[in-house]
Design a protein around this motif. Structure first.
Motif, PDB file in Angstrom:
ATOM      1  N   THR A   7       0.837  -1.203   0.000  1.00  0.00           N
ATOM      2  CA  THR A   7       0.000   0.000   0.000  1.00  0.00           C
ATOM      3  C   THR A   7       0.871   1.252   0.000  1.00  0.00           C
ATOM      4  OG1 THR A   7      -1.753  -1.207   1.152  1.00  0.00           O
ATOM      5  CG2 THR A   7      -1.853   1.208   1.232  1.00  0.00           C
ATOM      6  N   ALA A   8       1.949   1.237   0.769  1.00  0.00           N
ATOM      7  CA  ALA A   8       2.873   2.379   0.782  1.00  0.00           C
ATOM      8  C   ALA A   8       3.511   2.571  -0.592  1.00  0.00           C
ATOM      9  CB  ALA A   8       3.948   2.174   1.853  1.00  0.00           C
ATOM     10  N   LEU A   9       3.855   1.474  -1.256  1.00  0.00           N
ATOM     11  CA  LEU A   9       4.417   1.559  -2.614  1.00  0.00           C
ATOM     12  C   LEU A   9       3.414   2.196  -3.563  1.00  0.00           C
ATOM     13  CD1 LEU A   9       6.478   0.873  -4.878  1.00  0.00           C
ATOM     14  CD2 LEU A   9       5.357  -1.374  -5.020  1.00  0.00           C
ATOM     15  N   VAL A  10       2.182   1.742  -3.513  1.00  0.00           N
ATOM     16  CA  VAL A  10       1.146   2.296  -4.398  1.00  0.00           C
ATOM     17  C   VAL A  10       0.901   3.765  -4.082  1.00  0.00           C
ATOM     18  CG1 VAL A  10      -1.278   2.121  -5.104  1.00  0.00           C
ATOM     19  CG2 VAL A  10       0.106   0.048  -4.843  1.00  0.00           C
ATOM     20  N   LEU A  11       0.902   4.130  -2.822  1.00  0.00           N
ATOM     21  CA  LEU A  11       0.764   5.548  -2.456  1.00  0.00           C
ATOM     22  C   LEU A  11       1.938   6.368  -2.991  1.00  0.00           C
ATOM     23  CD1 LEU A  11      -0.617   5.298   1.189  1.00  0.00           C
ATOM     24  CD2 LEU A  11      -1.822   6.151  -0.841  1.00  0.00           C
ATOM     25  N   ALA A  12       3.134   5.811  -2.932  1.00  0.00           N
ATOM     26  CA  ALA A  12       4.313   6.508  -3.478  1.00  0.00           C
ATOM     27  C   ALA A  12       4.156   6.710  -4.984  1.00  0.00           C
ATOM     28  CB  ALA A  12       5.590   5.730  -3.165  1.00  0.00           C
ATOM     29  N   VAL A  13       3.668   5.693  -5.676  1.00  0.00           N
ATOM     30  CA  VAL A  13       3.417   5.837  -7.115  1.00  0.00           C
ATOM     31  C   VAL A  13       2.335   6.899  -7.333  1.00  0.00           C
ATOM     32  CG1 VAL A  13       2.521   4.672  -9.176  1.00  0.00           C
ATOM     33  CG2 VAL A  13       4.205   3.521  -7.725  1.00  0.00           C
ATOM     34  N   GLY A  14       1.322   6.916  -6.493  1.00  0.00           N
ATOM     35  CA  GLY A  14       0.283   7.947  -6.593  1.00  0.00           C
ATOM     36  C   GLY A  14       0.843   9.344  -6.408  1.00  0.00           C
ATOM     37  N   LEU A  15       1.752   9.508  -5.456  1.00  0.00           N
ATOM     38  CA  LEU A  15       2.402  10.816  -5.258  1.00  0.00           C
ATOM     39  C   LEU A  15       3.259  11.183  -6.459  1.00  0.00           C
ATOM     40  CD1 LEU A  15       3.355  10.601  -1.479  1.00  0.00           C
ATOM     41  CD2 LEU A  15       1.587  12.033  -2.545  1.00  0.00           C
ATOM     42  N   GLU A  16       3.897  10.193  -7.040  1.00  0.00           N
ATOM     43  CA  GLU A  16       4.686  10.445  -8.260  1.00  0.00           C
ATOM     44  C   GLU A  16       3.768  10.942  -9.360  1.00  0.00           C
ATOM     45  OE1 GLU A  16       6.141   9.895 -12.145  1.00  0.00           O
ATOM     46  OE2 GLU A  16       4.617   8.580 -11.311  1.00  0.00           O
ATOM     47  N   ARG A  17       2.582  10.355  -9.449  1.00  0.00           N
ATOM     48  CA  ARG A  17       1.612  10.797 -10.456  1.00  0.00           C
ATOM     49  C   ARG A  17       1.166  12.232 -10.208  1.00  0.00           C
ATOM     50  NH1 ARG A  17      -0.916   6.274 -13.020  1.00  0.00           N
ATOM     51  NH2 ARG A  17       0.822   4.936 -13.567  1.00  0.00           N
ATOM     52  N   LEU A  77       8.738  -5.457  -8.898  1.00  0.00           N
ATOM     53  CA  LEU A  77       9.141  -4.195  -8.272  1.00  0.00           C
ATOM     54  C   LEU A  77      10.262  -3.532  -9.064  1.00  0.00           C
ATOM     55  CD1 LEU A  77       8.951  -2.140  -5.974  1.00  0.00           C
ATOM     56  CD2 LEU A  77      10.541  -3.591  -4.676  1.00  0.00           C
ATOM     57  N   VAL A  78      11.215  -4.305  -9.529  1.00  0.00           N
ATOM     58  CA  VAL A  78      12.301  -3.752 -10.353  1.00  0.00           C
ATOM     59  C   VAL A  78      11.728  -3.151 -11.640  1.00  0.00           C
ATOM     60  CG1 VAL A  78      14.346  -4.352 -11.722  1.00  0.00           C
ATOM     61  CG2 VAL A  78      14.111  -5.204  -9.372  1.00  0.00           C
ATOM     62  N   VAL A  79      10.757  -3.837 -12.246  1.00  0.00           N
ATOM     63  CA  VAL A  79      10.117  -3.309 -13.465  1.00  0.00           C
ATOM     64  C   VAL A  79       9.412  -1.984 -13.160  1.00  0.00           C
ATOM     65  CG1 VAL A  79       8.318  -3.731 -15.210  1.00  0.00           C
ATOM     66  CG2 VAL A  79       9.902  -5.564 -14.559  1.00  0.00           C
ATOM     67  N   VAL A  80       8.718  -1.907 -12.034  1.00  0.00           N
ATOM     68  CA  VAL A  80       8.043  -0.663 -11.634  1.00  0.00           C
ATOM     69  C   VAL A  80       9.065   0.464 -11.498  1.00  0.00           C
ATOM     70  CG1 VAL A  80       6.777   0.496  -9.766  1.00  0.00           C
ATOM     71  CG2 VAL A  80       6.080  -1.784 -10.527  1.00  0.00           C
ATOM     72  N   LEU A  81      10.168   0.195 -10.827  1.00  0.00           N
ATOM     73  CA  LEU A  81      11.199   1.224 -10.629  1.00  0.00           C
ATOM     74  C   LEU A  81      11.826   1.645 -11.961  1.00  0.00           C
ATOM     75  CD1 LEU A  81      12.840  -0.172  -7.378  1.00  0.00           C
ATOM     76  CD2 LEU A  81      11.203   1.726  -7.592  1.00  0.00           C
ATOM     77  N   LEU A  82      12.083   0.684 -12.845  1.00  0.00           N
ATOM     78  CA  LEU A  82      12.637   1.014 -14.164  1.00  0.00           C
ATOM     79  C   LEU A  82      11.635   1.823 -14.985  1.00  0.00           C
ATOM     80  CD1 LEU A  82      14.471  -2.315 -15.074  1.00  0.00           C
ATOM     81  CD2 LEU A  82      15.517  -0.117 -14.415  1.00  0.00           C
ATOM     82  N   ALA A  83      10.353   1.527 -14.848  1.00  0.00           N
ATOM     83  CA  ALA A  83       9.318   2.298 -15.550  1.00  0.00           C
ATOM     84  C   ALA A  83       9.323   3.748 -15.079  1.00  0.00           C
ATOM     85  CB  ALA A  83       7.940   1.664 -15.337  1.00  0.00           C
ATOM     86  N   GLN A  84       9.509   3.963 -13.773  1.00  0.00           N
ATOM     87  CA  GLN A  84       9.576   5.334 -13.248  1.00  0.00           C
ATOM     88  C   GLN A  84      10.772   6.073 -13.833  1.00  0.00           C
ATOM     89  OE1 GLN A  84       6.922   6.318 -11.624  1.00  0.00           O
ATOM     90  NE2 GLN A  84       6.242   4.208 -11.592  1.00  0.00           N
TER      91      GLN A  84
END
Length: 170
Positions: A7-17, A77-84
């Protein structure tokens, strides 16, 4: 990875958005002030709903359906970070021309550097990768599948609007 960390990861992605939307708004205002023309307005609300839905559905699926964390979640998770990283490379390469909307300033030069040397629409590569990988970090496969299918349909419309608009660039 526990549900709380996911959930914290998804919230971090939301903040990035949110950060993306701030950059996009500034860049769109800059472009529009210089005669920029927006194309494809009709699909944009669907994009917002789909991308917001990805975040909400991923968390809901993990919590409500008790999805476990599997070892391959680390790969996701690595794919998510590389996508960012790819997304922000796109943003920095396009500079003021980058927006979440399709806005083109007449007479502007088409960017062919950075990730655009390798693929015409690298930001969408990041979107596709993140949309599949983020839910899979914690085995939310239904969200990954639904987002992937709906995003493919939406990207077809988005790419048509973007290609038409980019024909205006030098």
């Amino acid at each position: 990875m526990s549900e709380v960390w996911f959930t914290a990861l998804v919230l971090a992605v939301g903040l990035e958005r949110v950060a993306e939307l701030i950059v996009s708004s500034r860049n769109a205002a800059w472009s529009l002030a210089r005669g920029g023309v927006e194309s494809g307005r009709g699909h944009y609300p669907f994009m917002v709903v789909l991308h917001t839905g990805l975040l909400v559905a991923a968390v809901a699926e993990v919590w409500l359906l008790d999805r476990p964390f599997r070892w391959w979640g680390w790969v996701a998770l690595v794919v998510v970070l590389l996508a960012q990283l790819l997304r922000w490379w796109c943003i920095s390469t396009l500079g003021r021309q980058w927006t979440t909307r399709v806005v083109v300033v007449p007479g502007a030069r088409r960017v062919g550097s950075g990730p655009y040397r390798f693929v015409a629409h690298p930001n969408y590569v990041a979107v596709v990768a993140e949309g599949a990988a983020l839910p899979l970090v914690h085995s939310a496969w239904m969200t990954a599948l639904a987002f992937t299918v709906l995003n493919a349909v939406l990207l077809r419309t988005r790419l048509a609007a973007e290609r038409a608009a980019l024909r205006e660039l030098v």
